[in-house]
Design an enzyme around this catalytic site. Structure first.
Site, PDB file in Angstrom:
ATOM      1  N   LYS A  42      38.266 -24.112  19.640  1.00  0.00           N
ATOM      2  CA  LYS A  42      38.046 -23.183  20.753  1.00  0.00           C
ATOM      3  C   LYS A  42      37.746 -23.925  22.058  1.00  0.00           C
ATOM      4  CE  LYS A  42      34.548 -20.901  18.930  1.00  0.00           C
ATOM      5  NZ  LYS A  42      34.351 -21.700  17.711  1.00  0.00           N
ATOM      6  N   ARG A 102      29.082 -13.892  19.139  1.00  0.00           N
ATOM      7  CA  ARG A 102      28.987 -14.471  17.803  1.00  0.00           C
ATOM      8  C   ARG A 102      28.409 -13.483  16.804  1.00  0.00           C
ATOM      9  NH1 ARG A 102      28.930 -20.212  19.440  1.00  0.00           N
ATOM     10  NH2 ARG A 102      29.029 -21.558  17.626  1.00  0.00           N
ATOM     11  N   ARG A 127      34.036 -35.280  14.863  1.00  0.00           N
ATOM     12  CA  ARG A 127      34.098 -34.910  16.280  1.00  0.00           C
ATOM     13  C   ARG A 127      33.143 -35.771  17.113  1.00  0.00           C
ATOM     14  NH1 ARG A 127      33.431 -28.711  18.143  1.00  0.00           N
ATOM     15  NH2 ARG A 127      31.284 -28.894  17.417  1.00  0.00           N
ATOM     16  N   ARG A 182      27.282 -34.716  18.362  1.00  0.00           N
ATOM     17  CA  ARG A 182      26.308 -33.647  18.602  1.00  0.00           C
ATOM     18  C   ARG A 182      25.321 -33.573  17.442  1.00  0.00           C
ATOM     19  NH1 ARG A 182      29.652 -28.299  20.139  1.00  0.00           N
ATOM     20  NH2 ARG A 182      28.112 -27.473  18.681  1.00  0.00           N
ATOM     21  N   ARG A 184      26.126 -24.130   9.587  1.00  0.00           N
ATOM     22  CA  ARG A 184      26.852 -23.451  10.671  1.00  0.00           C
ATOM     23  C   ARG A 184      28.052 -22.672  10.131  1.00  0.00           C
ATOM     24  NH1 ARG A 184      28.393 -28.043  14.369  1.00  0.00           N
ATOM     25  NH2 ARG A 184      29.180 -26.467  15.794  1.00  0.00           N
TER      26      ARG A 184
HETATM   27  P1  AMP Z   1      28.854 -24.148  19.912  1.00  0.00           P
HETATM   28  O1  AMP Z   1      28.835 -25.245  20.917  1.00  0.00           O
HETATM   29  O2  AMP Z   1      29.614 -22.946  20.384  1.00  0.00           O
HETATM   30  O3  AMP Z   1      29.291 -24.617  18.542  1.00  0.00           O
HETATM   31  O4  AMP Z   1      27.335 -23.648  19.752  1.00  0.00           O
HETATM   32  C1  AMP Z   1      26.320 -24.533  19.315  1.00  0.00           C
HETATM   33  C2  AMP Z   1      25.081 -23.748  18.916  1.00  0.00           C
HETATM   34  O5  AMP Z   1      24.586 -23.012  20.053  1.00  0.00           O
HETATM   35  C3  AMP Z   1      25.300 -22.702  17.841  1.00  0.00           C
HETATM   36  O6  AMP Z   1      25.258 -23.247  16.528  1.00  0.00           O
HETATM   37  C4  AMP Z   1      24.128 -21.751  18.124  1.00  0.00           C
HETATM   38  O7  AMP Z   1      22.904 -22.314  17.659  1.00  0.00           O
HETATM   39  C5  AMP Z   1      24.075 -21.747  19.643  1.00  0.00           C
HETATM   40  N1  AMP Z   1      24.953 -20.699  20.210  1.00  0.00           N
HETATM   41  C6  AMP Z   1      26.083 -20.881  20.959  1.00  0.00           C
HETATM   42  N2  AMP Z   1      26.617 -19.716  21.321  1.00  0.00           N
HETATM   43  C7  AMP Z   1      25.820 -18.751  20.770  1.00  0.00           C
HETATM   44  C8  AMP Z   1      25.866 -17.330  20.766  1.00  0.00           C
HETATM   45  N3  AMP Z   1      26.843 -16.651  21.382  1.00  0.00           N
HETATM   46  N4  AMP Z   1      24.882 -16.675  20.098  1.00  0.00           N
HETATM   47  C9  AMP Z   1      23.885 -17.329  19.489  1.00  0.00           C
HETATM   48  N5  AMP Z   1      23.802 -18.667  19.431  1.00  0.00           N
HETATM   49  C10 AMP Z   1      24.758 -19.378  20.075  1.00  0.00           C
END
Ligand code: AMP
Length: 214
Positions: free
Chosen positions: A13, A86, A125, A158, A169
């Site tokens: 994404k 999400r 990654r 990360r 996750r």
């Molecule tokens: P991402 O970079 O999109 O993989 O997000 C990393 C982490 O940020 C996720 O595992 C969640 O802990 C938090 N996070 C990101 N977007 C959301 C969202 N829309 N709702 C809740 N937690 C989020």
């Protein structure tokens, strides 16, 4: 145009969003990037979110929605959401927000990738500490190990791409985010692309689905 990207963590994404936002002149809204930025700045939101993120859990809906409303309230350009919504509750809140602004959601793009593929991708990654460009040490490594081709800054793994957090996750995605597929399939503007292809192919396919010439 307002677009949502859906898919497992590691489905591509972020990479697709970077390409699409440039081509379509949309604001790339990555809630993960915004939350990481808040954490780095040690804001109250960042401090509250950090324990959820480090454990691979979702940050509570209310915090995420308040954060987006304050960041996007004055934004008039089209939005490209990456990592949001999400949960079904977030999707319902987003619907209400669009309605209150007299706007619509134009497309939901689901990047379909096998679970085993995303597990492997997340483990290899690397992310640039400067510009956020995403690499994969196996399939798309930088020219010089550990250094970003685009801006020369160091690459990092990360915290939540560490092995012990990845499985959590994936499970959180299945439990809380996957129900969004049914939610948006019913909405009539749901598009599906094969996220197992190369990033360039995925971008080309998605532009085709959106009826945009690359
Ligand atoms: P991402 O970079 O999109 O993989 O997000 C990393 C982490 O940020 C996720 O595992 C969640 O802990 C938090 N996070 C990101 N977007 C959301 C969202 N829309 N709702 C809740 N937690 C989020």
């Amino acid at each position: 145009m307002n677009i949502i990207l859906l898919g497992y963590p590691g489905s591509g994404k972020g990479t697709l969003a970077k390409d699409l936002s440039k081509t379509l002149d949309l604001v790339h809204v990555s809630t993960g990037d915004i939350l990481r930025d808040e954490m780095a700045k040690k804001t109250p939101l960042g401090l509250e979110a950090s324990a959820y993120m480090a454990g691979g859990r979702l940050v509570p809906d209310r915090l995420v929605m308040d954060m987006l409303k304050s960041r996007l309230g004055a934004e008039s350009r089209g939005l490209l959401f990456d990592g949001f919504p999400r949960t079904v509750a977030q999707a319902e809140m987003l619907d209400g927000w669009f309605t209150s602004r007299g706007q619509d959601l134009d497309a939901v793009v689901f990047l379909n990738v096998e679970e085993t593929v995303v597990m492997a991708r997340l483990g290899s990654r690397r992310t640039c500490t400067g510009c956020g460009k995403i690499y994969n040490v196996i399939s798309s490594p930088p020219a010089k190990e550990g250094v970003c081709d685009a801006c020369g800054k160091p690459l990092m793994t990360r915290e939540d791409d560490k092995t012990e957090v990845i499985a959590k996750r994936i499970q959180v995605y299945k439990d809380q985010t996957e129900p969004l597929l049914a939610y948006y399939r019913a909405s009539g503007n749901f598009l599906e692309a094969d996220g197992g292809k190369t990033p360039d192919e995925v971008t080309k396919d998605v532009l085709g689905l959106l009826h945009v010439k690359p």
